[in-house]
Motif scaffolding. Structure first.
Motif, short mmCIF file in Angstrom:
data_model
loop_
_atom_site.label_atom_id
_atom_site.label_comp_id
_atom_site.label_asym_id
_atom_site.label_seq_id
_atom_site.Cartn_x
_atom_site.Cartn_y
_atom_site.Cartn_z
N GLY A 277 53.53 47.81 33.85
CA GLY A 277 52.66 47.27 34.88
C GLY A 277 53.06 45.87 35.30
O GLY A 277 54.03 45.28 34.80
N ARG A 278 52.30 45.34 36.26
CA ARG A 278 52.55 44.02 36.82
C ARG A 278 51.26 43.21 36.79
O ARG A 278 50.18 43.77 36.66
N ARG A 279 51.39 41.91 36.94
CA ARG A 279 50.23 41.03 36.97
C ARG A 279 50.34 40.10 38.18
O ARG A 279 51.44 39.62 38.52
N PRO A 280 49.21 39.80 38.84
CA PRO A 280 49.21 38.89 39.98
C PRO A 280 49.73 37.51 39.61
O PRO A 280 49.53 37.04 38.48
N VAL A 281 50.40 36.86 40.56
CA VAL A 281 50.94 35.52 40.34
C VAL A 281 49.99 34.50 40.94
O VAL A 281 49.96 34.29 42.17
N THR A 282 49.17 33.89 40.10
CA THR A 282 48.26 32.83 40.57
C THR A 282 48.34 31.57 39.72
O THR A 282 47.63 30.61 40.00
N ASP A 283 49.20 31.59 38.70
CA ASP A 283 49.31 30.42 37.84
C ASP A 283 49.86 29.24 38.65
O ASP A 283 50.73 29.38 39.50
N GLY A 284 49.31 28.06 38.38
CA GLY A 284 49.78 26.85 39.03
C GLY A 284 49.17 26.57 40.38
O GLY A 284 49.41 25.51 40.97
N LEU A 285 48.34 27.49 40.90
CA LEU A 285 47.75 27.27 42.23
C LEU A 285 46.51 26.39 42.18
O LEU A 285 46.03 25.94 43.23
N ASN A 286 45.96 26.16 40.98
CA ASN A 286 44.77 25.31 40.82
C ASN A 286 43.58 25.86 41.62
O ASN A 286 42.90 25.12 42.34
N LEU A 287 43.36 27.15 41.50
CA LEU A 287 42.32 27.80 42.30
C LEU A 287 40.91 27.35 41.94
O LEU A 287 40.01 27.35 42.80
N ASP A 288 40.70 26.96 40.70
CA ASP A 288 39.37 26.48 40.30
C ASP A 288 38.94 25.27 41.12
O ASP A 288 37.75 25.11 41.44
N ALA A 289 39.89 24.43 41.48
CA ALA A 289 39.56 23.20 42.20
C ALA A 289 38.97 23.47 43.57
O ALA A 289 38.23 22.65 44.11
N VAL A 290 39.29 24.66 44.14
CA VAL A 290 38.78 24.98 45.48
C VAL A 290 37.84 26.19 45.43
O VAL A 290 37.62 26.86 46.43
N ALA A 291 37.30 26.44 44.23
CA ALA A 291 36.26 27.48 44.04
C ALA A 291 36.71 28.86 44.48
O ALA A 291 35.95 29.60 45.12
N VAL A 292 37.95 29.24 44.13
CA VAL A 292 38.43 30.59 44.38
C VAL A 292 38.33 31.38 43.07
O VAL A 292 38.96 31.01 42.07
N ASN A 293 37.53 32.43 43.07
CA ASN A 293 37.32 33.23 41.86
C ASN A 293 38.50 34.16 41.61
O ASN A 293 39.08 34.73 42.54
N THR A 294 38.83 34.33 40.33
CA THR A 294 39.87 35.27 39.94
C THR A 294 39.31 36.27 38.94
O THR A 294 38.29 36.04 38.30
N GLY A 295 40.02 37.41 38.80
CA GLY A 295 39.56 38.48 37.94
C GLY A 295 40.22 38.45 36.58
O GLY A 295 40.88 37.47 36.19
N GLU A 296 40.08 39.55 35.86
CA GLU A 296 40.55 39.65 34.47
C GLU A 296 42.03 39.37 34.33
O GLU A 296 42.49 38.79 33.33
N GLY A 298 43.93 37.67 36.56
CA GLY A 298 44.35 36.56 37.40
C GLY A 298 44.36 36.86 38.88
O GLY A 298 44.73 36.01 39.69
N GLU A 299 43.98 38.08 39.27
CA GLU A 299 43.98 38.45 40.67
C GLU A 299 42.92 37.66 41.45
O GLU A 299 41.87 37.31 40.90
N VAL A 300 43.20 37.38 42.72
CA VAL A 300 42.22 36.72 43.58
C VAL A 300 41.17 37.75 43.97
O VAL A 300 41.50 38.79 44.54
N VAL A 301 39.93 37.49 43.65
CA VAL A 301 38.84 38.41 43.99
C VAL A 301 38.52 38.24 45.48
O VAL A 301 38.23 37.13 45.94
N VAL A 302 38.58 39.34 46.22
CA VAL A 302 38.37 39.28 47.67
C VAL A 302 37.31 40.30 48.09
O VAL A 302 37.04 41.28 47.39
N THR A 303 36.76 40.06 49.27
CA THR A 303 35.86 41.03 49.89
C THR A 303 36.68 42.14 50.54
O THR A 303 37.92 42.10 50.54
N ASP A 304 36.00 43.12 51.12
CA ASP A 304 36.70 44.18 51.84
C ASP A 304 37.45 43.64 53.05
O ASP A 304 38.36 44.28 53.57
N GLN A 305 37.05 42.43 53.51
CA GLN A 305 37.76 41.79 54.62
C GLN A 305 38.89 40.88 54.14
O GLN A 305 39.57 40.24 54.94
N LEU A 306 39.09 40.81 52.80
CA LEU A 306 40.18 40.06 52.15
C LEU A 306 39.94 38.56 52.11
O LEU A 306 40.86 37.77 51.92
N ARG A 307 38.68 38.15 52.24
CA ARG A 307 38.32 36.74 52.10
C ARG A 307 37.96 36.47 50.64
O ARG A 307 37.30 37.27 49.98
#
Length: 474
Positions: A277-296, A298-307
Protein backbone atom coordinates in the motif's frame (compact mmCIF):
# COMPACT_ATOMS: atom_id res chain seq x y z
CA UNK A 1 5.60 41.39 1.33
CA UNK A 2 4.13 38.07 0.13
CA UNK A 3 3.68 37.49 -3.59
CA UNK A 4 -0.05 37.08 -4.23
CA UNK A 5 -1.85 34.63 -6.52
CA UNK A 6 -5.39 33.41 -7.03
CA UNK A 7 -4.34 29.75 -6.64
CA UNK A 8 -1.23 28.23 -5.04
CA UNK A 9 -0.74 24.51 -5.72
CA UNK A 10 1.60 22.25 -3.74
CA UNK A 11 2.62 19.39 -6.03
CA UNK A 12 3.04 18.96 -9.79
CA UNK A 13 1.24 15.72 -10.66
CA UNK A 14 -1.94 15.13 -12.62
CA UNK A 15 -4.25 16.64 -9.99
CA UNK A 16 -2.08 19.73 -9.75
CA UNK A 17 -1.93 20.14 -13.52
CA UNK A 18 -5.66 19.64 -14.05
CA UNK A 19 -6.38 22.32 -11.44
CA UNK A 20 -3.80 24.71 -12.88
CA UNK A 21 -5.10 24.29 -16.43
CA UNK A 22 -8.73 24.87 -15.45
CA UNK A 23 -7.91 27.81 -13.19
CA UNK A 24 -5.85 29.37 -15.98
CA UNK A 25 -8.72 29.04 -18.46
CA UNK A 26 -10.89 30.82 -15.89
CA UNK A 27 -8.45 33.72 -15.96
CA UNK A 28 -6.84 33.06 -12.57
CA UNK A 29 -3.17 33.51 -11.63
CA UNK A 30 -1.47 30.26 -10.57
CA UNK A 31 1.75 29.27 -8.86
CA UNK A 32 2.86 25.63 -8.55
CA UNK A 33 5.38 24.48 -5.93
CA UNK A 34 7.31 21.21 -6.31
CA UNK A 35 10.00 19.93 -3.94
CA UNK A 36 10.96 16.86 -5.98
CA UNK A 37 10.91 15.81 -9.63
CA UNK A 38 8.46 17.79 -11.71
CA UNK A 39 5.44 15.84 -12.98
CA UNK A 40 4.44 13.82 -9.92
CA UNK A 41 4.24 10.07 -9.35
CA UNK A 42 2.46 8.82 -12.47
CA UNK A 43 4.90 9.94 -15.13
CA UNK A 44 8.07 9.58 -13.03
CA UNK A 45 7.74 6.52 -10.79
CA UNK A 46 4.22 5.10 -11.25
CA UNK A 47 1.96 4.44 -14.21
CA UNK A 48 4.27 5.29 -17.10
CA UNK A 49 7.48 3.48 -16.08
CA UNK A 50 5.70 0.44 -14.62
CA UNK A 51 3.39 -0.05 -17.62
CA UNK A 52 6.31 0.45 -20.02
CA UNK A 53 8.22 -2.36 -18.30
CA UNK A 54 5.08 -4.52 -18.08
CA UNK A 55 4.60 -4.15 -21.84
CA UNK A 56 8.23 -5.12 -22.42
CA UNK A 57 7.92 -8.14 -20.13
CA UNK A 58 4.76 -9.22 -21.95
CA UNK A 59 6.54 -9.00 -25.30
CA UNK A 60 9.24 -11.32 -23.98
CA UNK A 61 6.65 -13.68 -22.51
CA UNK A 62 4.68 -13.83 -25.77
CA UNK A 63 7.87 -14.68 -27.63
CA UNK A 64 8.62 -17.47 -25.16
CA UNK A 65 5.02 -18.73 -25.16
CA UNK A 66 4.05 -18.35 -28.82
CA UNK A 67 5.16 -21.85 -29.81
CA UNK A 68 2.69 -23.33 -27.31
CA UNK A 69 -0.20 -21.04 -28.24
CA UNK A 70 0.11 -20.91 -32.03
CA UNK A 71 0.87 -24.04 -34.11
CA UNK A 72 3.50 -23.26 -36.72
CA UNK A 73 5.18 -20.47 -34.76
CA UNK A 74 8.65 -21.22 -33.41
CA UNK A 75 10.09 -18.50 -31.17
CA UNK A 76 12.30 -18.13 -28.13
CA UNK A 77 13.30 -15.36 -25.70
CA UNK A 78 16.86 -14.41 -24.82
CA UNK A 79 17.83 -13.20 -21.29
CA UNK A 80 16.93 -9.58 -20.62
CA UNK A 81 19.38 -6.71 -21.09
CA UNK A 82 18.07 -4.88 -18.03
CA UNK A 83 20.19 -1.71 -18.33
CA UNK A 84 18.95 -1.22 -21.91
CA UNK A 85 15.36 -1.92 -20.88
CA UNK A 86 15.52 0.53 -17.97
CA UNK A 87 17.26 3.07 -20.19
CA UNK A 88 14.44 2.89 -22.73
CA UNK A 89 11.89 3.25 -19.97
CA UNK A 90 13.66 6.31 -18.61
CA UNK A 91 13.85 7.90 -22.05
CA UNK A 92 10.08 7.50 -22.38
CA UNK A 93 9.56 9.00 -18.91
CA UNK A 94 11.71 12.01 -19.69
CA UNK A 95 9.99 12.54 -23.03
CA UNK A 96 6.52 12.50 -21.51
CA UNK A 97 7.61 14.67 -18.58
CA UNK A 98 8.80 17.24 -21.07
CA UNK A 99 5.85 17.09 -23.46
CA UNK A 100 2.97 16.65 -21.00
CA UNK A 101 4.21 18.58 -17.98
CA UNK A 102 7.08 21.04 -18.51
CA UNK A 103 5.91 22.19 -21.95
CA UNK A 104 2.27 22.38 -20.85
CA UNK A 105 3.19 24.56 -17.86
CA UNK A 106 5.20 26.83 -20.15
CA UNK A 107 2.32 27.13 -22.62
CA UNK A 108 -0.10 28.33 -19.93
CA UNK A 109 2.48 30.55 -18.30
CA UNK A 110 1.80 29.86 -14.65
CA UNK A 111 4.60 30.35 -12.15
CA UNK A 112 6.70 27.44 -10.85
CA UNK A 113 8.71 27.32 -7.64
CA UNK A 114 11.12 24.56 -6.65
CA UNK A 115 11.41 24.02 -2.91
CA UNK A 116 9.71 22.83 0.26
CA UNK A 117 6.33 24.42 0.97
CA UNK A 118 5.11 24.91 4.53
CA UNK A 119 1.91 26.57 5.69
CA UNK A 120 2.28 29.52 8.03
CA UNK A 121 0.19 32.44 9.17
CA UNK A 122 -3.16 31.85 10.84
CA UNK A 123 -6.16 29.75 9.70
CA UNK A 124 -8.05 32.81 8.46
CA UNK A 125 -5.03 34.15 6.55
CA UNK A 126 -2.84 31.19 5.54
CA UNK A 127 0.38 31.76 3.63
CA UNK A 128 3.02 29.44 2.18
CA UNK A 129 6.70 29.69 3.01
CA UNK A 130 8.83 28.14 0.27
CA UNK A 131 12.39 27.18 1.13
CA UNK A 132 14.60 26.74 -1.93
CA UNK A 133 17.73 24.65 -2.31
CA UNK A 134 19.81 27.72 -1.48
CA UNK A 135 18.00 28.14 1.85
CA UNK A 136 16.24 31.32 0.76
CA UNK A 137 12.59 31.60 1.87
CA UNK A 138 9.84 33.13 -0.25
CA UNK A 139 6.39 33.84 1.16
CA UNK A 140 3.34 33.36 -1.05
CA UNK A 141 -0.23 34.34 -0.30
CA UNK A 142 -3.15 33.01 -2.34
CA UNK A 143 -6.87 33.38 -2.39
CA UNK A 144 -7.17 29.57 -2.57
CA UNK A 145 -4.71 26.73 -1.95
CA UNK A 146 -4.58 23.17 -3.32
CA UNK A 147 -2.68 20.33 -1.66
CA UNK A 148 -1.85 17.79 -4.39
CA UNK A 149 1.23 16.12 -2.91
CA UNK A 150 0.21 12.53 -3.72
CA UNK A 151 1.29 9.42 -1.85
CA UNK A 152 4.37 7.28 -1.40
CA UNK A 153 4.97 3.52 -0.94
CA UNK A 154 4.47 2.31 2.62
CA UNK A 155 6.26 -0.49 4.45
CA UNK A 156 5.33 -2.01 7.82
CA UNK A 157 7.70 -1.79 10.76
CA UNK A 158 8.64 -5.39 11.40
CA UNK A 159 11.86 -6.70 12.90
CA UNK A 160 14.93 -6.38 10.68
CA UNK A 161 13.25 -5.11 7.48
CA UNK A 162 15.10 -1.78 7.32
CA UNK A 163 18.46 -3.41 8.05
CA UNK A 164 17.92 -6.20 5.52
CA UNK A 165 16.86 -3.74 2.81
CA UNK A 166 13.89 -3.94 0.48
CA UNK A 167 12.47 -2.66 -2.78
CA UNK A 168 9.36 -0.53 -3.28
CA UNK A 169 7.34 -0.04 -6.43
CA UNK A 170 9.54 3.01 -7.04
CA UNK A 171 12.99 1.51 -6.52
CA UNK A 172 12.07 -1.73 -8.32
CA UNK A 173 11.72 0.35 -11.50
CA UNK A 174 15.39 1.34 -11.20
CA UNK A 175 17.00 -2.11 -10.96
CA UNK A 176 19.78 -2.64 -13.48
CA UNK A 177 19.69 -6.43 -13.29
CA UNK A 178 16.91 -8.97 -12.98
CA UNK A 179 17.02 -10.59 -9.52
CA UNK A 180 17.36 -14.35 -9.69
CA UNK A 181 14.64 -14.63 -7.03
CA UNK A 182 12.11 -12.13 -5.72
CA UNK A 183 9.80 -12.22 -2.71
CA UNK A 184 6.75 -9.95 -3.05
CA UNK A 185 4.81 -8.91 0.06
CA UNK A 186 1.22 -7.99 -0.79
CA UNK A 187 -1.73 -9.05 -2.93
CA UNK A 188 -3.04 -5.75 -4.31
CA UNK A 189 -2.70 -4.34 -7.80
CA UNK A 190 0.91 -3.16 -7.38
CA UNK A 191 2.01 -6.52 -5.99
CA UNK A 192 0.24 -8.43 -8.78
CA UNK A 193 1.68 -6.30 -11.57
CA UNK A 194 5.21 -6.34 -10.19
CA UNK A 195 5.20 -10.07 -9.41
CA UNK A 196 4.22 -10.98 -12.97
CA UNK A 197 6.54 -8.35 -14.47
CA UNK A 198 9.64 -9.78 -12.81
CA UNK A 199 8.59 -13.40 -13.34
CA UNK A 200 8.33 -12.69 -17.06
CA UNK A 201 11.72 -11.01 -17.04
CA UNK A 202 13.22 -14.19 -15.56
CA UNK A 203 12.94 -13.97 -11.75
CA UNK A 204 11.70 -16.84 -9.61
CA UNK A 205 8.86 -15.10 -7.77
CA UNK A 206 7.03 -15.92 -4.53
CA UNK A 207 4.09 -13.81 -3.33
CA UNK A 208 3.12 -13.63 0.36
CA UNK A 209 -0.32 -12.19 1.13
CA UNK A 210 -2.63 -11.87 4.09
CA UNK A 211 -5.87 -12.66 2.25
CA UNK A 212 -6.24 -13.48 -1.45
CA UNK A 213 -5.14 -12.01 -4.77
CA UNK A 214 -7.06 -8.81 -5.56
CA UNK A 215 -9.12 -9.28 -2.41
CA UNK A 216 -11.34 -6.22 -3.06
CA UNK A 217 -12.60 -7.64 -6.34
CA UNK A 218 -14.90 -10.57 -7.11
CA UNK A 219 -13.65 -13.95 -5.79
CA UNK A 220 -13.58 -15.25 -9.37
CA UNK A 221 -10.77 -12.75 -10.03
CA UNK A 222 -8.60 -14.31 -7.35
CA UNK A 223 -9.20 -17.81 -8.70
CA UNK A 224 -8.42 -16.83 -12.28
CA UNK A 225 -5.23 -14.96 -11.37
CA UNK A 226 -4.12 -17.78 -9.08
CA UNK A 227 -4.30 -20.17 -12.05
CA UNK A 228 -2.44 -17.74 -14.32
CA UNK A 229 0.32 -17.23 -11.76
CA UNK A 230 0.62 -20.96 -11.20
CA UNK A 231 0.97 -21.55 -14.96
CA UNK A 232 3.71 -18.92 -15.11
CA UNK A 233 5.66 -20.39 -12.19
CA UNK A 234 4.75 -17.75 -9.62
CA UNK A 235 4.28 -19.24 -6.15
CA UNK A 236 1.43 -17.72 -4.12
CA UNK A 237 1.29 -18.20 -0.34
CA UNK A 238 -1.96 -17.10 1.29
CA UNK A 239 -2.70 -16.21 4.93
CA UNK A 240 0.93 -15.15 5.32
CA UNK A 241 2.18 -12.18 7.37
CA UNK A 242 5.89 -11.33 7.41
CA UNK A 243 7.26 -10.86 10.94
CA UNK A 244 11.08 -10.78 10.63
CA UNK A 245 13.75 -10.21 8.01
CA UNK A 246 17.51 -10.64 7.96
CA UNK A 247 20.11 -10.57 5.20
CA UNK A 248 22.22 -13.72 5.10
CA UNK A 249 25.85 -12.60 5.18
CA UNK A 250 26.95 -15.74 3.34
CA UNK A 251 24.55 -15.80 0.38
CA UNK A 252 23.49 -12.16 0.35
CA UNK A 253 19.88 -13.25 0.25
CA UNK A 254 17.12 -11.82 2.43
CA UNK A 255 15.50 -14.36 4.73
CA UNK A 256 11.93 -13.45 5.67
CA UNK A 257 10.09 -15.24 8.45
CA UNK A 258 6.33 -15.21 8.10
CA UNK A 259 3.36 -16.40 10.09
CA UNK A 260 1.57 -18.72 7.64
CA UNK A 261 -1.80 -19.99 8.83
CA UNK A 262 -0.59 -19.87 12.43
CA UNK A 263 2.81 -21.45 11.89
CA UNK A 264 6.22 -19.94 11.08
CA UNK A 265 7.90 -20.44 7.70
CA UNK A 266 11.08 -19.01 6.19
CA UNK A 267 11.36 -17.64 2.65
CA UNK A 268 14.60 -16.73 0.90
CA UNK A 269 15.11 -14.40 -2.07
CA UNK A 270 17.73 -12.14 -3.59
CA UNK A 271 15.36 -9.20 -3.30
CA UNK A 272 12.21 -8.41 -1.32
CA UNK A 273 9.58 -6.11 -2.80
CA UNK A 274 7.19 -4.55 -0.27
CA UNK A 275 3.90 -3.73 -2.01
CA UNK A 276 1.53 -3.32 0.92
CA UNK A 277 0.00 0.00 0.00
CA UNK A 278 0.77 3.70 -0.05
CA UNK A 279 0.39 6.59 2.37
CA UNK A 280 -0.51 10.25 1.68
CA UNK A 281 2.37 12.74 1.69
CA UNK A 282 1.53 15.51 4.17
CA UNK A 283 4.60 15.55 6.39
CA UNK A 284 6.27 18.95 6.65
CA UNK A 285 3.24 20.93 5.44
CA UNK A 286 2.45 22.20 8.97
CA UNK A 287 -1.26 21.64 8.42
CA UNK A 288 -2.13 22.07 12.10
CA UNK A 289 -1.09 25.71 11.91
CA UNK A 290 -3.85 26.43 9.39
CA UNK A 291 -6.49 24.13 10.94
CA UNK A 292 -6.47 21.48 8.21
CA UNK A 293 -7.67 18.15 9.63
CA UNK A 294 -5.95 14.90 8.68
CA UNK A 295 -7.01 11.28 9.04
CA UNK A 296 -5.48 8.11 10.44
CA UNK A 297 -2.86 7.80 7.71
CA UNK A 298 -2.13 11.50 7.30
CA UNK A 299 -4.62 12.05 4.49
CA UNK A 300 -6.25 15.47 4.16
CA UNK A 301 -9.88 15.08 5.24
CA UNK A 302 -12.10 16.68 2.59
CA UNK A 303 -15.79 17.14 1.85
CA UNK A 304 -17.45 15.68 -1.24
CA UNK A 305 -16.52 18.98 -2.91
CA UNK A 306 -12.83 18.38 -1.95
CA UNK A 307 -12.60 21.30 0.48
CA UNK A 308 -10.61 20.76 3.68
CA UNK A 309 -11.60 21.92 7.16
CA UNK A 310 -10.04 25.28 6.20
CA UNK A 311 -12.40 26.83 3.64
CA UNK A 312 -9.50 28.32 1.62
CA UNK A 313 -7.56 25.06 1.36
CA UNK A 314 -8.52 22.15 -0.93
CA UNK A 315 -6.97 18.75 -1.66
CA UNK A 316 -6.90 16.46 -4.70
CA UNK A 317 -5.64 13.01 -5.62
CA UNK A 318 -3.93 10.40 -3.46
CA UNK A 319 -3.33 12.84 -0.60
CA UNK A 320 -7.09 12.71 0.14
CA UNK A 321 -7.08 8.94 0.71
CA UNK A 322 -9.59 8.57 -2.15
CA UNK A 323 -9.11 5.92 -4.90
CA UNK A 324 -5.48 6.01 -6.03
CA UNK A 325 -5.86 6.40 -9.79
CA UNK A 326 -4.22 9.13 -11.84
CA UNK A 327 -7.50 9.87 -13.60
CA UNK A 328 -9.18 10.36 -10.21
CA UNK A 329 -6.53 12.94 -9.31
CA UNK A 330 -7.06 14.76 -12.61
CA UNK A 331 -10.84 14.73 -12.10
CA UNK A 332 -10.30 16.11 -8.60
CA UNK A 333 -8.05 18.90 -9.84
CA UNK A 334 -10.55 20.18 -12.40
CA UNK A 335 -13.34 19.97 -9.85
CA UNK A 336 -11.38 21.98 -7.26
CA UNK A 337 -10.73 24.80 -9.73
CA UNK A 338 -14.38 24.94 -10.74
CA UNK A 339 -15.65 24.77 -7.17
CA UNK A 340 -13.16 27.38 -5.96
CA UNK A 341 -13.50 29.90 -8.77
CA UNK A 342 -16.74 29.18 -10.66
CA UNK A 343 -19.05 28.29 -7.75
CA UNK A 344 -19.74 24.96 -9.47
CA UNK A 345 -20.59 23.14 -6.23
CA UNK A 346 -19.61 19.83 -7.85
CA UNK A 347 -19.33 16.66 -5.75
CA UNK A 348 -17.24 13.53 -6.28
CA UNK A 349 -19.24 10.49 -7.41
CA UNK A 350 -17.42 7.15 -7.78
CA UNK A 351 -20.48 5.13 -8.85
CA UNK A 352 -19.16 4.61 -12.38
CA UNK A 353 -15.44 4.68 -11.62
CA UNK A 354 -13.62 2.00 -13.66
CA UNK A 355 -10.61 0.25 -12.15
CA UNK A 356 -7.90 -1.70 -13.95
CA UNK A 357 -4.98 -3.88 -12.87
CA UNK A 358 -2.43 -4.36 -15.65
CA UNK A 359 -1.64 -8.02 -15.20
CA UNK A 360 -1.86 -10.30 -18.23
CA UNK A 361 -4.67 -11.13 -18.57
CA UNK A 362 -5.74 -7.84 -17.03
CA UNK A 363 -8.40 -7.18 -14.39
CA UNK A 364 -11.07 -4.63 -15.28
CA UNK A 365 -14.10 -3.70 -13.20
CA UNK A 366 -16.72 -1.01 -12.77
CA UNK A 367 -19.64 -0.60 -10.39
CA UNK A 368 -20.56 -2.93 -7.54
CA UNK A 369 -19.46 -6.48 -6.78
CA UNK A 370 -21.91 -9.25 -5.96
CA UNK A 371 -21.04 -8.99 -2.26
CA UNK A 372 -21.61 -5.23 -2.21
CA UNK A 373 -25.03 -5.67 -3.81
CA UNK A 374 -26.06 -8.31 -1.29
CA UNK A 375 -24.70 -6.22 1.60
CA UNK A 376 -26.91 -3.36 0.38
CA UNK A 377 -29.95 -5.61 0.74
CA UNK A 378 -30.59 -5.89 -3.01
CA UNK A 379 -31.56 -9.20 -4.60
CA UNK A 380 -28.71 -10.04 -6.93
CA UNK A 381 -28.69 -11.96 -10.19
CA UNK A 382 -25.36 -12.58 -11.90
CA UNK A 383 -23.68 -14.52 -14.68
CA UNK A 384 -20.04 -15.49 -15.06
CA UNK A 385 -19.11 -16.07 -18.70
CA UNK A 386 -15.91 -18.10 -19.20
CA UNK A 387 -13.83 -16.69 -22.04
CA UNK A 388 -14.08 -19.86 -24.09
CA UNK A 389 -17.52 -18.55 -25.06
CA UNK A 390 -16.00 -15.34 -26.47
CA UNK A 391 -14.85 -15.70 -30.12
CA UNK A 392 -12.12 -13.06 -29.76
CA UNK A 393 -10.52 -15.04 -26.93
CA UNK A 394 -10.63 -18.22 -29.03
CA UNK A 395 -8.92 -16.46 -31.93
CA UNK A 396 -6.27 -15.10 -29.52
CA UNK A 397 -5.70 -18.68 -28.29
CA UNK A 398 -6.04 -17.31 -24.76
CA UNK A 399 -9.25 -18.20 -22.91
CA UNK A 400 -7.92 -17.56 -19.42
CA UNK A 401 -10.48 -15.47 -17.56
CA UNK A 402 -14.13 -14.48 -17.62
CA UNK A 403 -16.68 -11.67 -17.84
CA UNK A 404 -19.10 -11.27 -14.94
CA UNK A 405 -22.22 -9.11 -14.89
CA UNK A 406 -24.15 -8.47 -11.68
CA UNK A 407 -27.68 -7.09 -11.79
CA UNK A 408 -30.67 -6.20 -9.66
CA UNK A 409 -32.78 -9.36 -9.77
CA UNK A 410 -36.02 -7.40 -9.47
CA UNK A 411 -35.43 -4.78 -12.17
CA UNK A 412 -32.79 -6.34 -14.42
CA UNK A 413 -30.66 -3.18 -14.00
CA UNK A 414 -26.93 -3.81 -14.42
CA UNK A 415 -25.04 -2.74 -11.30
CA UNK A 416 -21.52 -4.00 -11.96
CA UNK A 417 -19.14 -5.66 -14.42
CA UNK A 418 -15.86 -7.46 -13.79
CA UNK A 419 -13.53 -9.08 -16.31
CA UNK A 420 -10.27 -10.96 -16.34
CA UNK A 421 -9.18 -10.89 -19.97
CA UNK A 422 -6.88 -9.35 -22.50
CA UNK A 423 -8.02 -5.74 -22.83
CA UNK A 424 -10.09 -5.98 -19.64
CA UNK A 425 -9.48 -2.26 -19.15
CA UNK A 426 -11.39 -1.57 -22.35
CA UNK A 427 -14.20 -3.83 -21.10
CA UNK A 428 -14.35 -1.80 -17.87
CA UNK A 429 -14.48 1.41 -19.91
CA UNK A 430 -17.38 -0.01 -21.93
CA UNK A 431 -18.96 -1.11 -18.66
CA UNK A 432 -19.15 2.53 -17.54
CA UNK A 433 -21.79 3.05 -20.22
CA UNK A 434 -23.91 -0.03 -19.53
CA UNK A 435 -24.36 0.56 -15.79
CA UNK A 436 -28.00 1.41 -15.22
CA UNK A 437 -29.13 -0.27 -18.43
CA UNK A 438 -31.10 -3.50 -18.27
CA UNK A 439 -29.81 -6.93 -19.17
CA UNK A 440 -32.27 -7.03 -22.07
CA UNK A 441 -31.06 -3.70 -23.48
CA UNK A 442 -27.44 -4.86 -23.49
CA UNK A 443 -28.27 -8.32 -24.87
CA UNK A 444 -30.14 -6.69 -27.78
CA UNK A 445 -27.51 -4.01 -28.49
CA UNK A 446 -25.08 -4.00 -31.41
CA UNK A 447 -21.67 -5.57 -30.80
CA UNK A 448 -18.94 -5.98 -33.44
CA UNK A 449 -17.87 -9.57 -34.01
CA UNK A 450 -14.42 -10.68 -32.87
CA UNK A 451 -13.98 -7.97 -30.27
CA UNK A 452 -13.61 -8.53 -26.55
CA UNK A 453 -16.46 -6.05 -26.05
CA UNK A 454 -18.73 -8.53 -27.79
CA UNK A 455 -18.25 -10.65 -24.67
CA UNK A 456 -20.35 -8.15 -22.68
CA UNK A 457 -23.31 -8.80 -25.00
CA UNK A 458 -22.79 -12.56 -24.76
CA UNK A 459 -22.62 -12.33 -20.95
CA UNK A 460 -25.92 -10.43 -20.99
CA UNK A 461 -27.48 -13.08 -23.22
CA UNK A 462 -26.28 -15.72 -20.73
CA UNK A 463 -28.98 -14.52 -18.31
CA UNK A 464 -31.61 -16.12 -20.55
CA UNK A 465 -29.70 -18.48 -22.86
CA UNK A 466 -27.00 -21.11 -22.39
CA UNK A 467 -24.02 -19.50 -24.18
CA UNK A 468 -22.90 -22.96 -25.36
CA UNK A 469 -26.05 -23.00 -27.49
CA UNK A 470 -25.34 -19.68 -29.23
CA UNK A 471 -23.82 -19.61 -32.70
CA UNK A 472 -21.35 -16.90 -33.74
CA UNK A 473 -23.01 -13.45 -33.62
CA UNK A 474 -26.36 -14.92 -32.56
Amino acid sequence: MPTKYDLAIIGSGSGAFAAAIRASTLGKSVVMIERGTFGGTCVNTGCVPSKALIAAAEARHVAADATTRFPGIDTFAEPVDMPALVGGKQALVESLRGEKYVDIADSYGWQIRHGDATFAGIPDVPVLEITGADGMVETIEANQYLIATGSRPWAPKFDGLEEAGYLTSTTAMELTEVPESLLVLGGGYVALEQAQLFARLGSKVTVLMRSRLASKEEPEVSKALQEVFSDEGIRVVRRAVATRAVRDAGTGQVVVTADVSGGEQEFRADQVLVALGRRPVTDGLNLDAVAVNTGEFGEVVVTDQLRSSNTRIWAAGDVTGHPEFVYVAAHHGTMVAENAFADANRSVDYTRLPRVTFTSPAIGAVGLTEKQILDAGIRCDCRVLPLHHVPRALVNRDTRGFIKIVANADTGEILGLTAVAKDAGELAAAGVHILGKTITEVADAWAPYLTMAEGIRIAAKAFTTNPARLSCCA
